[in-house]
Motif scaffolding. Structure first.
Motif, PDB file in Angstrom:
ATOM      1  N   ARG A 136       0.844  -1.204   0.000  1.00  0.00           N
ATOM      2  CA  ARG A 136       0.000   0.000   0.000  1.00  0.00           C
ATOM      3  C   ARG A 136       0.870   1.241   0.000  1.00  0.00           C
ATOM      4  N   SER A 137       0.509   2.161  -0.882  1.00  0.00           N
ATOM      5  CA  SER A 137       1.174   3.460  -0.837  1.00  0.00           C
ATOM      6  C   SER A 137       0.082   4.510  -1.005  1.00  0.00           C
ATOM      7  N   ALA A 138       0.479   5.778  -1.008  1.00  0.00           N
ATOM      8  CA  ALA A 138      -0.544   6.836  -1.048  1.00  0.00           C
ATOM      9  C   ALA A 138      -1.318   6.808  -2.353  1.00  0.00           C
ATOM     10  N   SER A 139      -0.628   6.559  -3.453  1.00  0.00           N
ATOM     11  CA  SER A 139      -1.312   6.723  -4.745  1.00  0.00           C
ATOM     12  C   SER A 139      -1.799   5.416  -5.351  1.00  0.00           C
ATOM     13  N   PHE A 140      -1.350   4.241  -4.857  1.00  0.00           N
ATOM     14  CA  PHE A 140      -1.824   3.000  -5.458  1.00  0.00           C
ATOM     15  C   PHE A 140      -1.667   1.887  -4.436  1.00  0.00           C
ATOM     16  N   HIS A 141      -2.312   0.763  -4.661  1.00  0.00           N
ATOM     17  CA  HIS A 141      -1.923  -0.434  -3.923  1.00  0.00           C
ATOM     18  C   HIS A 141      -1.873  -1.618  -4.850  1.00  0.00           C
ATOM     19  N   GLU A 142      -1.009  -2.549  -4.493  1.00  0.00           N
ATOM     20  CA  GLU A 142      -0.676  -3.657  -5.373  1.00  0.00           C
ATOM     21  C   GLU A 142      -0.912  -4.968  -4.653  1.00  0.00           C
ATOM     22  N   ILE A 182       0.420 -17.871 -12.763  1.00  0.00           N
ATOM     23  CA  ILE A 182       0.564 -18.493 -11.444  1.00  0.00           C
ATOM     24  C   ILE A 182      -0.734 -19.172 -11.019  1.00  0.00           C
ATOM     25  N   LEU A 183      -1.883 -18.537 -11.331  1.00  0.00           N
ATOM     26  CA  LEU A 183      -3.190 -19.077 -10.962  1.00  0.00           C
ATOM     27  C   LEU A 183      -3.232 -19.497  -9.497  1.00  0.00           C
ATOM     28  N   PRO A 184      -3.204 -18.516  -8.594  1.00  0.00           N
ATOM     29  CA  PRO A 184      -3.240 -18.878  -7.172  1.00  0.00           C
ATOM     30  C   PRO A 184      -4.558 -19.549  -6.816  1.00  0.00           C
ATOM     31  N   HIS A 185      -4.566 -20.178  -5.644  1.00  0.00           N
ATOM     32  CA  HIS A 185      -5.750 -20.909  -5.237  1.00  0.00           C
ATOM     33  C   HIS A 185      -6.813 -19.990  -4.676  1.00  0.00           C
ATOM     34  N   PHE A 186      -7.967 -20.565  -4.379  1.00  0.00           N
ATOM     35  CA  PHE A 186      -9.146 -19.780  -4.044  1.00  0.00           C
ATOM     36  C   PHE A 186      -8.989 -18.830  -2.861  1.00  0.00           C
ATOM     37  N   PRO A 187      -8.336 -19.215  -1.745  1.00  0.00           N
ATOM     38  CA  PRO A 187      -8.263 -18.285  -0.609  1.00  0.00           C
ATOM     39  C   PRO A 187      -7.602 -16.959  -0.975  1.00  0.00           C
ATOM     40  N   VAL A 188      -6.594 -16.985  -1.860  1.00  0.00           N
ATOM     41  CA  VAL A 188      -5.943 -15.743  -2.285  1.00  0.00           C
ATOM     42  C   VAL A 188      -6.901 -14.927  -3.138  1.00  0.00           C
ATOM     43  N   LEU A 189      -7.581 -15.633  -4.074  1.00  0.00           N
ATOM     44  CA  LEU A 189      -8.439 -14.924  -5.025  1.00  0.00           C
ATOM     45  C   LEU A 189      -9.602 -14.246  -4.339  1.00  0.00           C
ATOM     46  N   ILE A 190     -10.164 -14.889  -3.313  1.00  0.00           N
ATOM     47  CA  ILE A 190     -11.353 -14.300  -2.704  1.00  0.00           C
ATOM     48  C   ILE A 190     -11.003 -13.002  -1.988  1.00  0.00           C
ATOM     49  N   GLN A 191      -9.775 -12.913  -1.425  1.00  0.00           N
ATOM     50  CA  GLN A 191      -9.350 -11.661  -0.782  1.00  0.00           C
ATOM     51  C   GLN A 191      -9.293 -10.528  -1.793  1.00  0.00           C
ATOM     52  N   ILE A 192      -8.622 -10.803  -2.913  1.00  0.00           N
ATOM     53  CA  ILE A 192      -8.466  -9.757  -3.935  1.00  0.00           C
ATOM     54  C   ILE A 192      -9.827  -9.405  -4.517  1.00  0.00           C
ATOM     55  N   TYR A 193     -10.670 -10.412  -4.705  1.00  0.00           N
ATOM     56  CA  TYR A 193     -12.003 -10.200  -5.266  1.00  0.00           C
ATOM     57  C   TYR A 193     -12.810  -9.254  -4.402  1.00  0.00           C
ATOM     58  N   ARG A 194     -12.775  -9.486  -3.079  1.00  0.00           N
ATOM     59  CA  ARG A 194     -13.569  -8.625  -2.190  1.00  0.00           C
ATOM     60  C   ARG A 194     -13.101  -7.179  -2.274  1.00  0.00           C
ATOM     61  N   ASP A 195     -11.767  -6.989  -2.236  1.00  0.00           N
ATOM     62  CA  ASP A 195     -11.250  -5.613  -2.292  1.00  0.00           C
ATOM     63  C   ASP A 195     -11.585  -4.949  -3.608  1.00  0.00           C
ATOM     64  N   LEU A 196     -11.444  -5.676  -4.707  1.00  0.00           N
ATOM     65  CA  LEU A 196     -11.714  -5.077  -6.009  1.00  0.00           C
ATOM     66  C   LEU A 196     -13.185  -4.726  -6.172  1.00  0.00           C
ATOM     67  N   ARG A 197     -14.077  -5.594  -5.675  1.00  0.00           N
ATOM     68  CA  ARG A 197     -15.508  -5.311  -5.777  1.00  0.00           C
ATOM     69  C   ARG A 197     -15.848  -4.059  -4.987  1.00  0.00           C
ATOM     70  N   HIS A 198     -15.205  -3.943  -3.812  1.00  0.00           N
ATOM     71  CA  HIS A 198     -15.423  -2.759  -2.981  1.00  0.00           C
ATOM     72  C   HIS A 198     -15.004  -1.503  -3.733  1.00  0.00           C
ATOM     73  N   LEU A 199     -13.841  -1.585  -4.382  1.00  0.00           N
ATOM     74  CA  LEU A 199     -13.333  -0.438  -5.117  1.00  0.00           C
ATOM     75  C   LEU A 199     -14.226  -0.083  -6.291  1.00  0.00           C
ATOM     76  N   ILE A 200     -14.704  -1.095  -6.986  1.00  0.00           N
ATOM     77  CA  ILE A 200     -15.547  -0.822  -8.155  1.00  0.00           C
ATOM     78  C   ILE A 200     -16.848  -0.184  -7.710  1.00  0.00           C
ATOM     79  N   ALA A 201     -17.373  -0.639  -6.572  1.00  0.00           N
ATOM     80  CA  ALA A 201     -18.638  -0.065  -6.102  1.00  0.00           C
ATOM     81  C   ALA A 201     -18.457   1.387  -5.706  1.00  0.00           C
ATOM     82  N   VAL A 202     -17.248   1.705  -5.180  1.00  0.00           N
ATOM     83  CA  VAL A 202     -17.024   3.063  -4.682  1.00  0.00           C
ATOM     84  C   VAL A 202     -16.830   4.054  -5.822  1.00  0.00           C
TER      85      VAL A 202
END
Lengths: 190, 445
Positions: free
Chosen positions: A17-23, A162-182
């Motif tokens: 996390r940084s001020a202008s982006f997060h990865e 890499i195709l990470p497994h589901f536990p990794v994907l669900i974390q990123i999915y939740r954050d991205l959905r939150h961002l898209i909604a905002v």
């Protein structure tokens, strides 16, 4: 720049996390899932067997005819190319108010030689979806960004190698959905 | 559920699998369907309502939706799917579905139980039947339960699949295996309600079937002109498509019956009720029929049914709701004439027929019976590998060793897969994942 490892079972996943982006970065290794906890590296660094290559070449080269020499050269080049284009890490970079960027870093671990990027602006990003797909004999979950361009909907897979497994994907999915909604929805022309 | 025949193809088997899966989900089970892909749209993993996951695997179909018989190519996919979805039991459908057969052959390696449902009748004499029957016998040797849709179908399957053993008391007597059940098909009665009453000035005879040889279209071609000549107020309404459409068109041309016989072409499933409601009599001329769900649907919609007395058809309806004919032209003419006179005299009550049939076949009952079969299978003990090998060797002088070799190579391939793609590395399906995906994804194809 703050670096977090939110999942204990998947330490290869980190959020920067940084001020202008997060990865959201997933590195190309994982913990062995049989309970031993040892590190399984999918991108190998220098190993002692690589030093056998010059030995083999020096034995075969003087005795080889020109055709064999060409084949040997091509084999060496192919070997070097595969070693130098291994995936180091892949990431999804979120630039608030601009869009998301999908990156793949390739190189010879730990050096990075090439980065391929794909940027998806917020106006085009319709949704982020987790679905399952068939890859050779395996069935994997994948995270995909749906872009709505002028020619219909295109799919961009996040972490395609890499195709990470589901536990990794669900974390990123939740954050991205939150961002898209905002985000402010794009202005639709009537 | 494993079958080659599933959505988006339409048909009796496909509909049966879907309705059974939907009802099992309603009763709280988790159901997935594995079938082959139909590129370009139906590939990969799709969801159907209600929360039914369908795996479309990349196998190429060769003829009318069936894939080539394989013995090993399905194992990697099946292993990954069964392990990641935490499956306890597979249910294979249709004798012509090689995916189903393979599923039964491979499931024991993962401790998964097997059930097989046979939907059709097959012969014994022609070359294709001899081969498919031998394949079926090999598959059913070690299956945990077999379900047939009618008692005639049960006889047929038991004889074809060699589902009999020497009885314990008398080694010379053969006894049918105790794990063969009969559970009929069902229909959703609300979808086939009769229409408003019609005048008996013009009597419309409806025929709805695939226009192929085994559905007896030749009989229809021979009988229809005679009926039209004998009864001036009769019209025919023929729906469906297939290779025999040409014969019907030629017959219509020859006897100048263009205004008496209407050909509708292929009728989508949603429109079947409206087509049925246009008629008063339904004629089925099949040369072989295991259950005859079309007759049932027509009778439920209030039509008077006339059918050839073949296969399992006499079992589906009581004697006063259907007229039978032998599969020849004269008897069919007699039966249809009798039906016309009954309907003209107003002796058949469509609404009463619908009310009666509503109570006969119900998906909830069929699902409960199927659940009981599953329960019995899961509670029984699984045969171990040595038992399987012994049973397989007894298949025949040549078929026995061949199938045993296939079984052993299968085990070796499974061991290789356990090393190549270890179980820990499979992307397992979690409850959260399943709920999130089934609600958020509306991907049909």
């Amino acid at each position: 720049m703050q670096r977090l490892h939110p999942l204990q079972t998947n330490p290869e996943f980190s959020i920067l996390r940084s001020a202008s982006f997060h990865e959201y970065r997933v590195e190309n290794w994982h913990l062995a899932r049989d309970g031993s906890g040892s590190v399984v590296r999918n991108a190998s660094s220098w190993s002692w067997s690589y030093s056998l290559l010059p030995v083999i070449i020096s034995v075969l080269w003087p005795k080889a005819g020109s055709l064999h020499r060409i084949i040997l050269t091509l084999a060496v080049i192919l070997f070097l190319w595969t070693r130098c284009t291994q995936v180091i890490h892949e990431s999804v970079i979120v630039l608030p108010e601009h869009g998301i960027q999908l990156e793949t870093h390739r190189g010879f671990p730990p050096l990075t030689f090439s980065i391929s990027r794909r940027f998806v602006p917020h106006t085009m990003l319709r949704d982020v979806v987790i679905n399952e797909g068939i890859k050779r004999w395996d069935i994997r979950y994948y995270l995909v960004a749906l872009n709505e361009g002028t020619t219909g909907i295109a799919l961009d897979v996040c972490f395609p190698n890499i195709l990470p497994h589901f536990p990794v994907l669900i974390q990123i999915y939740r954050d991205l959905r939150h961002l898209i909604a905002v985000q402010v929805p794009p202005l639709q022309s009537p | 559920m494993i079958a080659d025949f599933f959505y988006p193809d339409v048909g009796g088997v496909e509909n049966h699998i879907y309705m059974l899966s939907a009802n099992l989900i309603r009763r709280g089970h988790k159901v997935i369907v594995i079938t082959h892909s139909r590129p370009p749209d139906c590939v990969g993993i799709r969801w159907l309502s209600p929360a039914l996951k369908v795996y479309y695997l990349p196998f190429v179909p060769i003829a009318s939706g069936a894939t080539l018989p394989n013995f090993f190519t399905f194992l990697p996919y099946l292993r990954t799917i069964l392990l990641r979805e935490h499956i306890h039991l597979i249910h294979a459908h249709a004798s012509l579905s090689s995916l189903g057969h393979e599923g039964i052959l491979h499931s024991h390696l993962m401790g998964v139980r097997t059930v097989f449902t046979d939907h059709s009748l097959f012969g014994f004499e022609d070359a294709a039947s001899i081969l498919t029957n031998k394949l079926l016998a090999g598959t059913l040797r070690n299956v945990d339960a077999v379900i047939c849709v009618s008692h005639t179908g049960r006889e047929n399957t038991v004889l074809r699949g060699e589902l009999f053993e020497q009885s314990d008391d008398d080694p010379h007597k053969l006894v049918v295996s105790s794990n063969v059940y009969v559970i009929p098909n069902a229909l959703v009665a609300e979808r086939f309600r009769p229409g408003p009453p019609k005048s008996t000035d013009i009597i419309t005879i409806v025929v709805l079937s695939r226009l192929v040889y085994r559905k007896g279209i030749d009989l229809l071609v021979a009988t229809a002109p005679r009926i039209c000549a004998a009864f001036q107020n009769v019209r025919f309404l023929i729906g469906g498509d297939g290779p025999k459409l040409i014969d019907l068109l030629q017959m219509r041309e020859k006897h100048l019956l263009q205004d008496r016989i209407e050909l509708l072409g292929s009728v989508p499933h949603n429109d079947v009720r409206s087509v049925l409601n246009r008629g008063s009599i339904f004629v089925n001329t099949s040369l072989t029929e295991s259950f005859g769900i079309a007759i049932l649907e027509a009778a439920c919609a209030g039509l008077y049914a006339v059918s050839t007395r073949v296969g399992g058809v006499p079992e589906i309806l009581p004697e006063d709701m259907i007229s039978f004919a032998e599969p020849n032209e004269d008897d069919l003419f007699r039966a249809i004439s009798k039906a016309i006179s009954i309907v003209s005299a107003g002796e058949h009550d469509p609404l009463q027929a619908h009310e009666r049939i509503k109570t006969f076949y119900d998906w909830a009952q069929i699902t409960e019976r199927t659940e009981r079969v599953y329960d019995t299978v899961i509670k029984s003990e699984q045969r171990d590998l040595w038992q399987r090998i012994l049973r397989t060797m007894r298949l025949g002088r040549f078929a026995g060793p061949i199938y045993t070799i296939i079984l052993i190579v299968d085990c070796l391939f499974f061991l290789f897969l356990e090393w190549w793609m270890p179980r820990e590395d499979i992307d397992f399906v979690t409850l959260i994942g399943m709920i999130a995906l089934s609600l958020s994804l509306q991907v049909g194809c």
